[in-house]
Design a protein around this motif. Sequence first.
Motif: not given
Length: 173
Positions: A116, A120-121, A169-171, A173
Amino acid sequence: MKLFQHDHFPHVTGNRVSLRQILDTDLDDLMEISFYDAVQAQTVQQAAEMQAKINQDYLDGNSIHWGIVDHSTNTIVGTCGYYRGLDRGEGELGCVLLSKYYGQGYMTEGMSLAIEFGLNHMGLKRIWAATSQQNGPAIKLLERLNFVKIADTAEDEIEYELRPVINQYHSMK
């Protein structure tokens, strides 16, 4: 290309575990899994020298190496991180678990947090992993995390790649 901030080492928190920077005070407990360039540390001094190289690799933007910490005991149970490919916007994800914690789900949660974070980062466009063809537990872990086999290598390894279930994994957040 630098994919993450260097002014502070990222701490990633999950339900049961967190990912944090490894400290000198952790090294005694991590001797069993202290490696650099596939060489295992034989002494705490060697582990400290290896950790210094790992820390420099992070500062240079080449890797990120976390300790996986159990929230209930505040103990490091293993390590994981991205070790190659960051200069191309991708990352090879690797992990090692202390043997007394095998089969307890720590690595599944730790690797999920790393995935994740990477997507995302760090903005990774590709995540892959490699393991020995004989490492059944690692193969099961990668498949549980939605990696698919993409190649057998000449070095008796299997390469895996995270596939489009990336949206899960994007969800997160």
